[in-house]
Enzyme design. Structure first.
Site, PDB file in Angstrom:
ATOM      1  N   VAL A 169      40.572  24.287  44.994  1.00 10.62           N
ATOM      2  CA  VAL A 169      39.736  25.183  45.792  1.00 10.62           C
ATOM      3  C   VAL A 169      39.885  26.619  45.297  1.00 10.62           C
ATOM      4  CG1 VAL A 169      39.277  26.081  48.101  1.00 10.62           C
ATOM      5  CG2 VAL A 169      39.945  23.692  47.815  1.00 10.62           C
ATOM      6  N   CYS A 170      38.753  27.280  45.079  1.00 17.00           N
ATOM      7  CA  CYS A 170      38.757  28.707  44.756  1.00 17.00           C
ATOM      8  C   CYS A 170      37.648  29.377  45.562  1.00 17.00           C
ATOM      9  CB  CYS A 170      38.591  28.932  43.254  1.00 17.00           C
ATOM     10  SG  CYS A 170      36.935  28.551  42.644  1.00 17.00           S
TER      11      CYS A 170
END
Length: 587
Positions: free
Chosen positions: A486-487
């Protein structure tokens, strides 16, 4: 400068708290969820109006047919946003609710959209309705609805203010009655508000909110507004807090509305006068990523003598070209590096001012087409302006300005790195000269091109742990391992996910990795064994842990250099994943 950096860094927890605010996060998540709608609708704008550049105009009835899709996608953005923002905020509320007494996400979604219809719809002639406020003009009202509805539901559900059915009634029927009171209260609240506003102020709520906030809109569209918006985006990122996540939700409604208004002005033959748009952020102020870093990797590669900076440039020029500049920010590093504070903050401001000058004084049309944010900046500028000739001049001017701002600071940092590398080589040479032939003292020295402070503080790309020959590469007790990376926007996370999938295929490991932007498809977490959080989302670590704890997944936050190292070393990354899972299983 170092003292200033340290003083600012002490404020980081406060800024992180702002970034993790559930209401700001809900707005950001709502827009992320609707990106397919926004981008798909823009295809029809391109088909309808790009031919105008070459003197071709569709017949009016064909143009209307093409634009019908746009009208009922982008033209209904506020309605969709009321639902997606409500969904995100409801998910956040449910994290604090007992698992056996959760808020019905679908019910809040429908309640929010129904409430917006009440607030934003205007009657027209012959019983028709006016849907002008269902598009970007109604976004502020959509946020208002989305913030209130989940709180009404939480108030009712947590206090059992519901219609209770006997246990013999099927669950779906029982849930419908459970939702009836909070649904009725939500719509009644906005119905009464609509009656009061229309009778006392002779406007609907969506129009009223826009009028009340018009001074903010005006200020944001000025030079000072540009400096505050894009300067603070860069400032927050510089101290390690994802700037667009903090500043973006406050101005995103203004930027989207301006871009849609530019298209309307262009269609009517007028000057598209608004400079502050979403494409301004994506392709001008943040050309090459936050800090306007498009040229920096190329400066490292071709104009620096330091081996380390050349290596960082080679590793980061491709992702940075597509606005994924985390490999550069953490690899150089640029974040919290006093040498780069000035250009990192100043470049986005100057770029945005130059665009505003072109729009206000040279007659260039403002951006009107929505394009994916990873589109390379120069291409995005040219296309989003409907292929305006002046945009080519703008591109050239921006590249010259960014080169002029960044070059002296890059050269200064290059000199510092060269001095470090020479010192490291001198120490290594002295150690080799004095060591016995069988001694392995040199193995304790940092690699050439990596400063001692860096190697002591963080894991460098070359220092990511490799699998030992006598250690199993995978956890043989697991049949399959699911990994979610996740970013902020899905770009940085995609680099690591692709590296993991490639390594898993080569090694025959039953591991599958997928990448998502924060807030996108959070329900995926329930099927994941481990969630890797990219460094720019460190401020969201607390919120993400609530989701991973809820679904029994392992959360693995990362630091900047560590993450960059993991992207370059798939085996080391996979080994670290299995170590984290083993630790979790042992607890």
């Amino acid at each position: 400068m170092n003292k200033i950096i340290k003083a600012i860094e002490r404020m980081k927890p406060f800024f992180e708290k702002i970034a993790s605010n559930p209401y700001l996060a809900a707005i950001r998540d709502g827009f992320v969820a609707l990106m397919p709608v926004i981008l798909f609708s823009s295809l029809f704008i391109l088909v309808a109006y790009v031919p105008n550049v070459w003197g071709f105009h569709w017949p009016k009835h064909i143009e209307e047919t093409i634009m019908k899709v746009y009208t009922f996608t982008m033209g209904m953005l506020a309605v969709f946003m009321a639902g997606t923002v409500t969904k995100s905020l409801t998910d956040n509320k449910n994290l604090k609710m007992p698992k056996t007494n959760q808020i019905n996400v679908i019910s809040t979604f429908v309640a929010a959209e129904s409430s917006l219809f009440i607030l934003a719809m205007n009657p027209a002639k012959d019983g028709a309705i006016n849907i002008d406020m269902f598009g970007t003009k109604g976004l502020i009202a959509a946020f208002l609805v989305a913030f209130i509805v989940p709180n009404i539901y939480k108030f009712c559900i947590s206090r059992n203010i519901t219609i209770k059915m006997p246990p013999q009634v099927p669950g779906n029927i029982s849930q419908a009655f459970k939702d009836m009171i909070p649904f009725a209260l939500s719509l009644s609240f906005f119905w009464i508000l609509d009656i009061l506003v229309r009778n006392l102020l002779h406007a609907n709520v969506a129009e009223l909110v826009t009028k009340l906030l018009s001074p903010l809109f005006t200020a944001a569209n000025g030079y000072l507004g540009f400096a505050v918006i894009f300067g603070f985006m860069a400032f927050f990122w510089f101290i390690g807090v994802h700037g667009p996540s903090v500043v973006g939700p406050a101005v995103i409604a203004i930027m989207y509305n301006n871009q849609v208004e530019n298209l309307k002005l262009f269609r009517s033959g007028e000057h598209a006068q608004y400079a502050l748009t979403q494409s301004t952020q994506d392709f001008v102020a943040l050309m090459g990523g936050t800090g306007a870093t498009l040229l920096v990797p190329y400066l490292f590669m071709f104009l620096c003598r330091s081996k380390e900076l050349k290596a960082v440039g080679k590793a980061s020029f491709i992702p940075t070209t597509f606005a994924v500049n985390e490999p550069l920010l953490f690899g150089a590093p640029i974040i919290l590096n006093p040498v780069f504070m000035v250009p990192f903050i100043i470049s986005p401001i100057i770029n945005s001012w130059v665009l505003k000058f072109f729009v206000d004084h040279l007659g260039m049309n403002g951006f009107m087409h929505f394009l994916p944010w990873p589109t390379p900046g120069p291409i995005g500028i040219y296309m989003a302006s409907n292929f305006a000739t002046l945009s080519l001049v703008l591109i050239a001017v921006l590249l010259v300005i960014d080169f002029t701002i960044w070059f002296p600071f890059v050269k200064a940092y290059d000199k510092l790195k060269l001095d470090e590398e020479r010192a490291d080589l001198a120490v290594a040479a002295a150690a080799t000269a004095t060591a016995a032939p069988s001694s392995n003292m040199a193995t304790d020295l940092p690699e050439a091109g990596v400063s001692t402070s860096d190697s002591a503080a963080t894991t460098t790309p070359a220092a990511v742990a490799q699998p030992e020959d006598d250690e199993p590469f995978v956890d043989t007790s697991r049949d399959h391992t699911n990994v979610l990376v996740v970013c902020a926007g899905g770009g940085t996370s995609g680099i690591l996910a692709n590296s993991l999938n490639k390594t898993a295929k080569e090694k025959g490991v039953a591991l599958e990795a997928t990448a998502r932007a924060y807030g996108q498809d959070m329900d995926l977490i329930k099927d994941m064994d481990i969630v890797i959080l990219a460094p720019q989302m460190d401020a969201m670590k607390g919120e993400m842990k609530k989701f991973t704890d809820k679904y029994g997944a392992v959360l693995m936050p990362t630091t900047g250099r560590q993450y960059i190292g993991l992207t370059r070393d798939g085996e080391g990354a996979m080994k670290l994943i299995f170590e984290k899972l083993k630790e979790h299983d042992a607890q």
